[in-house]
Enzyme design. Structure first.
Site, mmCIF file in Angstrom:
data_model
loop_
_atom_site.group_PDB
_atom_site.id
_atom_site.type_symbol
_atom_site.label_atom_id
_atom_site.label_comp_id
_atom_site.label_asym_id
_atom_site.label_seq_id
_atom_site.Cartn_x
_atom_site.Cartn_y
_atom_site.Cartn_z
ATOM 1 N N ASN A 127 0.932 -1.198 -0.099
ATOM 2 C CA ASN A 127 0.030 0.207 -0.112
ATOM 3 C C ASN A 127 0.683 1.242 -0.063
ATOM 4 O OD1 ASN A 127 -2.320 1.410 -0.044
ATOM 5 N ND2 ASN A 127 -2.844 0.662 2.140
ATOM 6 N N ALA A 153 -8.796 -8.714 3.278
ATOM 7 C CA ALA A 153 -8.500 -9.943 4.097
ATOM 8 C C ALA A 153 -7.861 -9.661 5.214
ATOM 9 C CB ALA A 153 -7.898 -10.918 3.335
ATOM 10 N N ARG A 155 -6.096 -11.769 8.998
ATOM 11 C CA ARG A 155 -5.741 -13.116 9.712
ATOM 12 C C ARG A 155 -6.394 -13.561 10.543
ATOM 13 N NH1 ARG A 155 0.691 -11.557 9.735
ATOM 14 N NH2 ARG A 155 1.190 -13.698 10.208
ATOM 15 N N LYS A 206 -5.182 6.506 -4.565
ATOM 16 C CA LYS A 206 -5.304 5.696 -3.433
ATOM 17 C C LYS A 206 -4.680 6.506 -2.277
ATOM 18 C CE LYS A 206 -5.914 1.046 -1.631
ATOM 19 N NZ LYS A 206 -5.112 -0.151 -1.680
HETATM 20 P P1 NAP Z 1 0.253 -9.078 7.105
HETATM 21 O O1 NAP Z 1 -0.914 -9.896 6.993
HETATM 22 O O2 NAP Z 1 1.032 -8.426 8.095
HETATM 23 O O3 NAP Z 1 1.269 -10.109 6.294
HETATM 24 C C1 NAP Z 1 2.724 -9.688 6.197
HETATM 25 C C2 NAP Z 1 3.588 -10.992 6.078
HETATM 26 O O4 NAP Z 1 4.957 -10.349 5.743
HETATM 27 C C3 NAP Z 1 3.520 -11.465 7.496
HETATM 28 O O5 NAP Z 1 3.142 -12.869 7.342
HETATM 29 C C4 NAP Z 1 5.024 -11.369 7.763
HETATM 30 O O6 NAP Z 1 5.612 -12.716 8.338
HETATM 31 C C5 NAP Z 1 5.646 -11.353 6.374
HETATM 32 N N1 NAP Z 1 6.930 -10.850 6.554
HETATM 33 C C6 NAP Z 1 7.649 -9.784 6.916
HETATM 34 N N2 NAP Z 1 8.901 -9.788 6.754
HETATM 35 C C7 NAP Z 1 9.166 -10.969 6.100
HETATM 36 C C8 NAP Z 1 10.171 -11.581 5.774
HETATM 37 N N3 NAP Z 1 11.312 -11.121 5.985
HETATM 38 N N4 NAP Z 1 10.339 -12.806 5.275
HETATM 39 C C9 NAP Z 1 9.191 -13.477 4.989
HETATM 40 N N5 NAP Z 1 7.808 -12.922 5.445
HETATM 41 C C10 NAP Z 1 8.095 -11.644 6.116
HETATM 42 O O7 NAP Z 1 -0.116 -7.719 5.965
HETATM 43 P P2 NAP Z 1 -1.042 -7.783 4.737
HETATM 44 O O8 NAP Z 1 -2.292 -7.278 5.420
HETATM 45 O O9 NAP Z 1 -1.227 -8.895 3.915
HETATM 46 O O10 NAP Z 1 -0.571 -6.508 3.907
HETATM 47 C C11 NAP Z 1 0.462 -6.629 3.041
HETATM 48 C C12 NAP Z 1 0.399 -5.425 2.199
HETATM 49 O O11 NAP Z 1 -0.961 -5.209 1.288
HETATM 50 C C13 NAP Z 1 0.542 -4.011 2.846
HETATM 51 O O12 NAP Z 1 1.384 -3.163 2.295
HETATM 52 C C14 NAP Z 1 -0.880 -3.534 3.047
HETATM 53 O O13 NAP Z 1 -1.273 -2.215 3.050
HETATM 54 C C15 NAP Z 1 -1.453 -4.033 1.645
HETATM 55 N N6 NAP Z 1 -2.646 -4.592 1.641
HETATM 56 C C16 NAP Z 1 -3.482 -5.307 2.585
HETATM 57 C C17 NAP Z 1 -4.817 -5.366 2.344
HETATM 58 C C18 NAP Z 1 -5.646 -6.287 3.197
HETATM 59 O O14 NAP Z 1 -6.905 -6.432 3.225
HETATM 60 N N7 NAP Z 1 -5.025 -7.231 4.273
HETATM 61 C C19 NAP Z 1 -5.707 -4.749 1.077
HETATM 62 C C20 NAP Z 1 -4.729 -4.221 0.404
HETATM 63 C C21 NAP Z 1 -3.599 -3.706 0.650
HETATM 64 P P3 NAP Z 1 5.080 -13.052 9.991
HETATM 65 O O15 NAP Z 1 3.665 -13.873 9.602
HETATM 66 O O16 NAP Z 1 6.106 -13.979 10.282
HETATM 67 O O17 NAP Z 1 4.982 -11.881 11.010
#
Ligand code: NAP
Length: 327
Positions: A127, A153, A155, A206
């Site tokens: 994002n 989404a 967790r 955005k």
């Molecule tokens: P999230 O649930 O916090 O997932 C991030 C993942 O990255 C975690 O599983 C974390 O591992 C992993 N990670 C971090 N450092 C790492 C490394 N060095 N090696 C391997 N894995 C690593 O985040 P998210 O919600 O999916 O968001 C990801 C991006 O998408 C963000 O920029 C967010 O703003 C964007 N986004 C999200 C959504 C949504 O609905 N979730 C929608 C649109 C955009 P651990 O599990 O070990 O902590």
């Protein structure tokens, strides 16, 4: 719209998944959080080869102890077996979906640099702005495709994701307008998407929407809809953000911004913004890639945007009071 995919979710539309799998490049997915799992499960479900790159040996052991990755969609849950590995696994990477938070992306990709093939392609789901340019600068040989997604989404526990909001993902490459062939994989996986030749405009728009809404929901501790009571403040911010977009060479992203912000506030009235949710859960926010990025861009252009700057000061103070990282 070219490359537009308007089909409904049809996970099993691949007539012969094995055939598709033989032709396709492995999808390495970095980060098994919300979006990483959402993509991994749908790609795996379509019979594509997916490998999940986890942070370290401890996370890999935890993953292996679980049955696989679980996707909960409309109350129905399904578990998929997806191969897991650590960053130091030897296999070369040709296609990498980066699904970490913006503040983790650069470091996480750096750990994999030695595994990236000469013609590697990266899809950056982060994002805001700033992290994509940082990753692209780090990897001048690779093709970096930027994405902007409205899918939602969260967790619901380790290795389990709840698909909360259907949406759309726009993908684009500011330096090469030709779409990659693997968009077919997304089609097969039922991931609604479109190739965008103006991805930076989308990301800037955005970002501006986010700057006008999310920080205020943290400061007023409210749902998006309650910002209707702060109409003047929102309008002032929109005027400054539009000025910034114009100055940054993004006039299209500035068009009718206030109207769009008001529309989003209304359409998502019952929701809590992502920044509100991060703060409420005591998680680090992506402020540096959103409002922080906007304020830095203003400073670079010597633009005086007092309300935007004041908003950043108030937000940073709020994060400090709550003991959260201020970047
Ligand atoms: P999230 O649930 O916090 O997932 C991030 C993942 O990255 C975690 O599983 C974390 O591992 C992993 N990670 C971090 N450092 C790492 C490394 N060095 N090696 C391997 N894995 C690593 O985040 P998210 O919600 O999916 O968001 C990801 C991006 O998408 C963000 O920029 C967010 O703003 C964007 N986004 C999200 C959504 C949504 O609905 N979730 C929608 C649109 C955009 P651990 O599990 O070990 O902590």
């Amino acid at each position: 719209m070219p490359g537009h995919y308007s089909g409904s979710f049809a996970p099993f539309t691949v007539s012969d998944p094995t055939e598709h799998k033989l032709m396709s490049t492995t999808w390495h997915i970095l980060g098994a959080g919300s979006l990483g799992t959402l993509w991994a499960t749908r790609l795996a479900r379509a019979g594509l080869t997916v490998r999940l790159i986890l942070r370290d040996k401890a996370r890999l052991a935890s993953y292996r102890a679980a049955a696989g990755l679980t996707l909960v969609e409309q109350g129905v849950e399904q578990t998929y077996t997806v191969f897991g590995e650590t960053p130091d696994s030897p296999e070369p990477i040709h296609r990498l979906l980066v699904a970490c938070k913006a503040y983790d992306a650069q470091g996480a990709v750096a750990q994999l640099q030695h595994r990236l093939a000469a013609n590697a392609e990266l899809i950056l789901l982060q994002n805001g702005l700033g992290s994509q340019e940082a990753v692209a600068a780090q990897l001048p040989q690779a093709r970096c495709i930027f994405a902007s997604s409205t899918e939602g989404a969260f967790r619901g526990g380790d290795w389990r994701v709840v698909f909360a909001g259907h949406g759309y993902t726009w993908l684009g490459d500011a330096s090469h307008p030709a779409p990659p062939l693997w968009l077919d994989d997304l089609h097969a996986a039922g991931i609604p998407h479109a190739w965008s030749t103006d991805i930076l405009t989308r990301l800037w728009r955005k970002l501006a929407l986010n700057c006008a809404i999310n920080p205020l929901t943290v400061l007023y501790q409210c749902r998006n809809g309650e910002l209707q009571a702060h109409h003047c403040e929102v309008a002032t911010l929109c005027a400054e953000l539009a000025e910034l977009l114009e100055c940054c060479g993004q006039p299209t992203a500035a068009l009718d911004l206030q109207h769009d912000v008001e529309r989003v506030i209304q359409a998502t009235a019952a929701n809590y913004s992502s920044m509100y949710q991060d703060v409420a859960a005591g998680r680090r926010t992506e402020i540096s890639y959103l409002l922080g990025y906007a304020c830095q861009a203003a400073a670079r252009h010597r633009l005086n945007l007092p309300h935007l700057q004041q908003l950043q000061g108030r937000l940073v103070e709020q994060l400090r009071v709550r003991g959260l990282p201020r970047d």
